[in-house]
Write a protein that holds these residues in place. Structure first.
Motif, mmCIF file in Angstrom:
data_model
loop_
_atom_site.group_PDB
_atom_site.id
_atom_site.type_symbol
_atom_site.label_atom_id
_atom_site.label_comp_id
_atom_site.label_asym_id
_atom_site.label_seq_id
_atom_site.Cartn_x
_atom_site.Cartn_y
_atom_site.Cartn_z
ATOM 1 N N PRO A 252 0.970 -1.335 -0.028
ATOM 2 C CA PRO A 252 0.060 -0.007 0.005
ATOM 3 C C PRO A 252 0.813 1.237 -0.158
ATOM 4 C CG PRO A 252 -0.832 -1.498 1.578
ATOM 5 C CD PRO A 252 0.479 -2.310 1.006
ATOM 6 N N PHE A 253 0.441 2.353 -0.904
ATOM 7 C CA PHE A 253 1.251 3.398 -0.853
ATOM 8 C C PHE A 253 0.981 4.265 0.112
ATOM 9 C CE2 PHE A 253 -0.042 2.381 -5.181
ATOM 10 C CZ PHE A 253 1.291 2.085 -5.890
ATOM 11 N N LYS A 254 2.266 4.950 0.778
ATOM 12 C CA LYS A 254 2.097 5.619 2.093
ATOM 13 C C LYS A 254 2.339 7.038 1.481
ATOM 14 C CE LYS A 254 3.802 2.297 5.249
ATOM 15 N NZ LYS A 254 4.673 1.934 6.681
ATOM 16 N N LEU A 255 1.190 7.933 1.461
ATOM 17 C CA LEU A 255 1.449 9.113 1.204
ATOM 18 C C LEU A 255 1.414 10.148 2.286
ATOM 19 C CD1 LEU A 255 -1.544 9.116 -1.619
ATOM 20 C CD2 LEU A 255 0.859 8.461 -2.153
ATOM 21 N N THR A 256 1.655 11.415 1.682
ATOM 22 C CA THR A 256 1.674 12.371 3.042
ATOM 23 C C THR A 256 0.334 13.279 2.986
ATOM 24 O OG1 THR A 256 2.608 14.113 1.288
ATOM 25 C CG2 THR A 256 4.045 12.757 2.890
ATOM 26 N N SER A 257 0.114 13.930 3.953
ATOM 27 C CA SER A 257 -0.944 14.931 4.017
ATOM 28 C C SER A 257 -0.817 15.868 2.908
ATOM 29 C CB SER A 257 -1.090 15.570 5.183
ATOM 30 O OG SER A 257 0.233 16.401 5.627
ATOM 31 N N PRO A 258 -1.827 16.278 2.108
ATOM 32 C CA PRO A 258 -1.852 17.114 1.133
ATOM 33 C C PRO A 258 -1.128 18.540 1.330
ATOM 34 C CG PRO A 258 -3.934 16.846 1.556
ATOM 35 C CD PRO A 258 -3.307 15.904 2.472
ATOM 36 N N ARG A 259 -0.514 18.937 0.227
ATOM 37 C CA ARG A 259 0.226 20.358 0.458
ATOM 38 C C ARG A 259 -1.191 21.323 0.455
ATOM 39 N NH1 ARG A 259 3.485 18.412 -3.457
ATOM 40 N NH2 ARG A 259 2.379 19.331 -5.089
ATOM 41 N N GLY A 260 -1.042 22.156 1.696
ATOM 42 C CA GLY A 260 -2.134 23.164 1.577
ATOM 43 C C GLY A 260 -3.057 22.627 2.557
ATOM 44 N N GLY A 261 -3.078 21.160 2.790
ATOM 45 C CA GLY A 261 -4.174 20.515 3.746
ATOM 46 C C GLY A 261 -5.430 20.380 3.416
ATOM 47 N N PHE A 262 -6.066 19.516 4.007
ATOM 48 C CA PHE A 262 -7.494 19.251 4.005
ATOM 49 C C PHE A 262 -8.220 20.594 4.924
ATOM 50 C CE2 PHE A 262 -6.507 14.762 3.551
ATOM 51 C CZ PHE A 262 -6.986 14.824 2.293
ATOM 52 N N SER A 263 -9.387 20.854 4.305
ATOM 53 C CA SER A 263 -10.238 22.046 5.031
ATOM 54 C C SER A 263 -10.786 21.314 6.498
ATOM 55 C CB SER A 263 -11.293 22.506 4.235
ATOM 56 O OG SER A 263 -12.254 23.160 5.278
ATOM 57 N N SER A 264 -10.305 21.728 7.606
ATOM 58 C CA SER A 264 -10.766 21.206 8.961
ATOM 59 C C SER A 264 -12.262 21.277 8.954
ATOM 60 C CB SER A 264 -10.021 21.786 9.890
ATOM 61 O OG SER A 264 -10.263 23.254 9.919
ATOM 62 N N LYS A 265 -12.881 22.179 8.421
ATOM 63 C CA LYS A 265 -14.467 22.212 8.966
ATOM 64 C C LYS A 265 -15.127 21.319 7.895
ATOM 65 C CE LYS A 265 -14.259 27.360 9.824
ATOM 66 N NZ LYS A 265 -14.403 28.718 9.512
ATOM 67 N N THR A 266 -14.795 21.278 6.642
ATOM 68 C CA THR A 266 -15.548 20.362 5.661
ATOM 69 C C THR A 266 -14.866 19.053 5.263
ATOM 70 O OG1 THR A 266 -14.285 21.510 3.708
ATOM 71 C CG2 THR A 266 -16.477 22.433 4.747
ATOM 72 N N LYS A 267 -13.955 18.719 6.111
ATOM 73 C CA LYS A 267 -13.141 17.424 5.628
ATOM 74 C C LYS A 267 -14.058 16.175 5.822
ATOM 75 C CE LYS A 267 -9.300 14.439 6.993
ATOM 76 N NZ LYS A 267 -8.401 14.183 7.984
ATOM 77 N N LEU A 268 -14.917 15.973 6.885
ATOM 78 C CA LEU A 268 -15.696 15.135 7.020
ATOM 79 C C LEU A 268 -16.841 14.969 6.102
ATOM 80 C CD1 LEU A 268 -15.615 14.836 10.900
ATOM 81 C CD2 LEU A 268 -14.240 13.811 9.295
ATOM 82 N N LEU A 269 -17.348 16.099 5.301
ATOM 83 C CA LEU A 269 -18.362 15.975 4.447
ATOM 84 C C LEU A 269 -17.978 15.263 3.256
ATOM 85 C CD1 LEU A 269 -19.714 19.803 4.573
ATOM 86 C CD2 LEU A 269 -20.943 17.856 5.747
ATOM 87 N N HIS A 270 -19.001 15.107 2.321
ATOM 88 C CA HIS A 270 -18.976 14.084 1.174
ATOM 89 C C HIS A 270 -18.298 15.374 0.088
ATOM 90 C CE1 HIS A 270 -19.699 12.050 -2.609
ATOM 91 N NE2 HIS A 270 -19.657 10.793 -1.950
ATOM 92 N N TYR A 271 -17.541 14.620 -0.848
ATOM 93 C CA TYR A 271 -16.907 15.527 -1.814
ATOM 94 C C TYR A 271 -18.047 16.514 -2.622
ATOM 95 C CZ TYR A 271 -14.029 17.218 -5.748
ATOM 96 O OH TYR A 271 -13.124 17.818 -6.627
ATOM 97 N N LEU A 272 -19.246 15.832 -2.748
ATOM 98 C CA LEU A 272 -20.182 16.689 -3.580
ATOM 99 C C LEU A 272 -20.604 17.817 -2.838
ATOM 100 C CD1 LEU A 272 -22.074 13.458 -5.231
ATOM 101 C CD2 LEU A 272 -20.200 15.351 -6.473
ATOM 102 N N GLU A 273 -20.680 17.783 -1.430
ATOM 103 C CA GLU A 273 -21.126 18.925 -0.430
ATOM 104 C C GLU A 273 -20.041 19.827 -0.043
ATOM 105 O OE1 GLU A 273 -22.341 16.298 2.593
ATOM 106 O OE2 GLU A 273 -24.474 15.820 1.766
ATOM 107 N N GLY A 274 -18.777 19.732 -0.967
ATOM 108 C CA GLY A 274 -17.791 20.709 -0.565
ATOM 109 C C GLY A 274 -16.964 19.957 0.423
ATOM 110 N N GLY A 275 -16.884 18.620 0.941
ATOM 111 C CA GLY A 275 -15.870 17.924 1.641
ATOM 112 C C GLY A 275 -14.939 17.398 0.964
ATOM 113 N N GLU A 276 -14.257 16.390 1.625
ATOM 114 C CA GLU A 276 -13.053 15.677 1.088
ATOM 115 C C GLU A 276 -13.710 14.079 0.757
ATOM 116 O OE1 GLU A 276 -10.692 16.885 -0.067
ATOM 117 O OE2 GLU A 276 -10.672 19.169 1.030
#
Length: 292
Positions: A252-276
């Motif tokens: 399994p590929f071990k990736l880093t956290s994305p440059r710029g990061g995930f949005s802490s407010k919307t990370k848990l939402l679905h991608y279609l709702e503006g989340g990740e």
């Protein structure tokens, strides 16, 4: 009388001493002669082999074995060099063949789109067969069912990524774990980047970096005929007949956290709702670019 007798005594004792001195002198001479004789007899060094003495059998055997080993080593090195040369030609030909295949496939898709547009119809491309799944949430608060599915997909750690063959069963499993992962359809360039930059193979249950084609050949060559990076990328991207073995070979590929990061407010939402989380189709490629 006393004086003469005393003088005579002294003379006698001197004469005696002289005689005894001569005796000791002769004794030393004899001793020296005997020593020289003995010395000349043993003048040869003790460790010097005798002219007629044979070399021991064990020494001869040792030398013969050593010679054989050196000859075998030289022959193996020569064979490896020749194999590397022939393999290089073969791998380059394979890579060219695959490139031509991809180009033909892309051209066919463009032609079909143009034809559909000209006739006023629609061109529906084939359903994607491959997905790249990335885990974006940790282990806290994960339901047992979702945990089991993520174990099956080998997503045991945060920011782990694996390839998944898409069919009815795997799509249903992906829906179960949508809140904890994001997934989409990788391009050939993304697959290539992951293998080249973050590629590790599994050999004897060990994580070995894919530094050269020998690692791939050792892990997959005998079973599947996949011998180089081009073969491996082609097998994964096209979801070929040996996809399962090729995918299991890849750690399994071990990736880093994305440059710029995930949005802490919307990370848990679905991608279609503006989340990740959840499905993001082709947008997965942009995310991978930030995470490599």
């Amino acid at each position: 009388m006393g004086k003469h007798s005393k003088a005579g005594k002294h003379k006698g004792s001197a004469h005696m001493h002289h005689k005894t001195g001569e005796g000791t002198h002769h004794h030393h001479k004899y001793k020296q002669g005997a020593y020289h004789k003995l010395h000349h007899q043993h003048s040869k060094p003790l460790n010097e082999p005798h002219k007629h003495m044979k070399t021991p059998e064990s020494v001869l055997k040792k030398e013969a074995t050593k010679k054989k080993i050196l000859e075998k080593r030289a022959a193996d090195a020569k064979a490896a060099e020749e194999k590397a040369k022939t393999d290089l030609v073969k791998f380059e030909e394979n890579a060219k063949t695959y490139d031509a295949e991809y180009e033909a496939e892309q051209q066919a898709a463009i032609d079909n789109r143009r034809k559909a547009k000209a006739t006023g119809g629609f061109y529906v491309p084939a359903e994607p067969k491959l997905a790249l799944v990335i885990r974006i949430r940790g282990t806290i608060g994960v339901s047992p069912k979702a945990k089991k599915v993520m174990q099956l997909f080998r997503l045991r750690q945060l920011h782990n990524a694996t390839f998944v063959k898409l069919n009815e069963a795997t799509i249903r499993m992906l829906r179960l774990i949508e809140p904890y992962v994001t997934y989409g359809y990788p391009t050939r360039a993304t697959v290539q980047k992951l293998v080249y930059k973050r590629g590790f193979g599994k050999i004897n249950k060990q994580r070995i970096p894919i530094a050269n084609n020998a690692v791939i050949e050792e892990g997959l060559g005998k079973e599947t005929g996949i011998c180089c990076a081009a073969d491996l990328i082609h097998e994964i991207y096209t979801v070929g007949p040996n996809f399962k073995q090729a995918n299991n070979f890849l750690w399994p590929f071990k990736l880093t956290s994305p440059r710029g990061g995930f949005s802490s407010k919307t990370k848990l939402l679905h991608y279609l709702e503006g989340g990740e989380a959840g499905a993001r189709a082709e947008e997965i490629n942009a995310l991978v670019k930030r995470m490599i």
